[in-house]
Design a protein around this motif. Sequence first.
Motif, short mmCIF file in Angstrom:
data_model
loop_
_atom_site.label_atom_id
_atom_site.label_comp_id
_atom_site.label_asym_id
_atom_site.label_seq_id
_atom_site.Cartn_x
_atom_site.Cartn_y
_atom_site.Cartn_z
N ALA A 326 0.94 -1.04 0.37
CA ALA A 326 0.27 -0.35 0.02
C ALA A 326 1.04 0.96 0.01
O ALA A 326 0.41 2.16 -0.68
N ALA A 327 2.01 1.93 0.31
CA ALA A 327 3.22 2.17 0.38
C ALA A 327 3.18 2.66 -0.44
O ALA A 327 2.95 3.93 -1.38
N LEU A 328 3.77 1.62 -1.09
CA LEU A 328 4.39 2.01 -2.74
C LEU A 328 3.35 2.44 -3.32
O LEU A 328 3.72 3.73 -3.92
N GLN A 329 2.11 1.95 -3.97
CA GLN A 329 0.78 2.68 -4.05
C GLN A 329 0.84 4.34 -3.93
O GLN A 329 0.41 4.80 -5.18
N ASP A 330 0.75 4.04 -2.85
CA ASP A 330 1.11 6.10 -2.42
C ASP A 330 2.01 6.91 -2.91
O ASP A 330 1.96 7.76 -2.99
N THR A 331 3.44 6.07 -2.61
CA THR A 331 4.48 6.89 -2.92
C THR A 331 4.35 7.37 -4.75
O THR A 331 4.56 7.86 -4.90
N LEU A 332 4.11 6.14 -5.12
CA LEU A 332 3.51 7.17 -6.50
C LEU A 332 2.74 7.27 -7.33
O LEU A 332 3.40 8.39 -7.88
N ASP A 333 1.58 7.53 -6.30
CA ASP A 333 0.11 8.36 -6.32
C ASP A 333 1.70 10.39 -5.82
O ASP A 333 0.47 11.05 -6.10
N ALA A 334 2.33 9.99 -5.18
CA ALA A 334 2.61 11.11 -4.15
C ALA A 334 3.75 11.75 -4.81
O ALA A 334 3.62 12.87 -4.36
N ALA A 335 4.28 10.99 -5.56
CA ALA A 335 6.27 11.63 -6.18
C ALA A 335 5.93 12.22 -7.03
O ALA A 335 4.54 12.42 -7.22
N ALA A 336 7.50 13.29 -6.36
CA ALA A 336 6.93 14.34 -7.51
C ALA A 336 8.07 13.48 -8.95
O ALA A 336 7.17 12.49 -9.14
N ASP A 337 8.14 13.97 -10.21
CA ASP A 337 8.37 13.26 -11.31
C ASP A 337 8.83 12.77 -11.84
O ASP A 337 8.77 11.72 -12.58
N THR A 338 9.55 12.64 -10.84
CA THR A 338 11.18 10.94 -10.53
C THR A 338 11.24 10.70 -9.16
O THR A 338 11.30 11.30 -8.37
N LEU A 339 11.05 9.34 -9.43
CA LEU A 339 10.90 8.50 -8.53
C LEU A 339 12.16 7.42 -8.00
O LEU A 339 12.12 6.36 -9.13
N ARG A 340 12.93 7.51 -7.31
CA ARG A 340 13.67 6.10 -7.09
C ARG A 340 13.74 5.33 -6.23
O ARG A 340 13.24 5.53 -5.03
N LEU A 341 14.10 3.70 -6.87
CA LEU A 341 13.56 2.91 -5.77
C LEU A 341 15.04 2.52 -5.16
O LEU A 341 15.42 1.29 -5.80
N THR A 342 15.17 3.26 -3.96
CA THR A 342 16.57 3.05 -3.46
C THR A 342 16.65 1.67 -2.74
O THR A 342 15.71 1.07 -2.29
N GLY A 343 17.92 0.86 -2.80
CA GLY A 343 17.75 -0.32 -2.04
C GLY A 343 17.03 -0.52 -0.99
O GLY A 343 16.93 -1.20 -0.38
N ALA A 344 17.71 0.74 0.24
CA ALA A 344 18.14 0.71 1.10
C ALA A 344 16.96 0.54 1.88
O ALA A 344 15.98 0.05 2.93
#
Length: 453
Positions: A326-344
Amino acid sequence: MAKQLHGLTDTGRARSNNEDAFVAAGGRYPFGAVIDGVGGYEGGEVAAALARDTLGARVAAAARPDTVVLREALLAANAAIIAEKQRDPRLQEMACVLSCAWADEDAARVLYAHVGDTRLYLFRDGSLVKLTRDHSFVGLLEDSNRISETEAMEHPKRNEIDRALGFLPTIPDPERYIDTGSAPFLPGDLLLLCSDGLTDMVDSNAIRTVLQSGDTLEGMARTLVAAANGNGGKDNITVVLLRHSKARVQPRPDGAPRPAPRPVPIEAAPSRPLPAPPPLPRRSTLALVLPWIVGLLAAAALFYFIRPKEAPGPVGTGVNAAYPQAALQDTLDAAADTLRLTGAVFGDTLLLRDSLWIHRDSLVLIGTGRTVLQPASGRLPLQVAPTIKRLHLKGLELRDIDLRIAADGAGALYFDSVRLRGVAAGLGAPLLLPDTLVTGTLKDLMTQKRKNP
């Protein structure tokens, strides 16, 4: 079959006739359809009945579910409506919109076809996902997140549709005019097909509450219709509910205690006096405490050296280290134009338990080169809004994902060193990509693969 499939239609509170129709055909491959007639008293009912009869006959004659059969059935319904309009001048304004779903539990899929503003929803684990997109101006605004669901329900142009069966004598590009697709259909899943007489009166939260009530399909259908009538009943209301024949098996949660083993009786041995234990030597207080102090210091040192180092979160949004679906979907909805899927933050492998929905105008999704998006089990769709202008995926891998995007948006999906394993892309006739490293647009990839299958 009432436990797996049920349909119900109602005239509503404001209309004197019912221009809706539905199909609820059971069997090995259950089929449901909701049809909403257009054209007033003289024609709406006729168009809906023609489409209902044509769909039912075509599906009954087919060997098994197939999106090609569905598309051809809708084309045949369009031809039947046009022929009737030519025969009877009073029916010149008639047409219909419809959504239909064809379940194949053997393949764990549901196939569907859709034209207009009727809808198909998938209800799973408390989540309600709209599988179809409305062919209307207001539907486009809502699906692209430009207006809210409440604003769409109150919009003065919400009933103006762009596509219907009966609008055109011949549909020039059926693959684009008629939306077809598929989605996973798993034990416990429930499908809802409905006319806009429901969704114009009842919002998705209220629909979700009814579907998770645990009532029978007949009871849920009656409750949905009653809710629409209670909110005004301004149009005909039709619902078809199709449930998977098997219930979902709830997995045993991690860390759940195991049942205690039954005690094994032990035969009593003859009692005999035990020798007294030898006296323990006296130890000083420091000797007793010292091992505890050493252990605590060692644990503190171990925690310091192995604890995860803090890393910056994705661009444009803050996240926590523990990252559920659910947090991943929320992040996709709220992120700026660029989202970095950092391993940490996200880890190298993101296990998806439900479909992801990307409805941004533009998004750059950057992985680490080791980032993998894959379902926790089976296959899942990555649904991209047809209005997206640019979706740029870089340095990641997709596994067992169905990329769902309209054909006219394929040029907006750009890959940069993206590996696709077991991916199906496109609508209608999916392009299968068993293991492909891609740099370029999805449109170019589809063209290349279909020229060189």
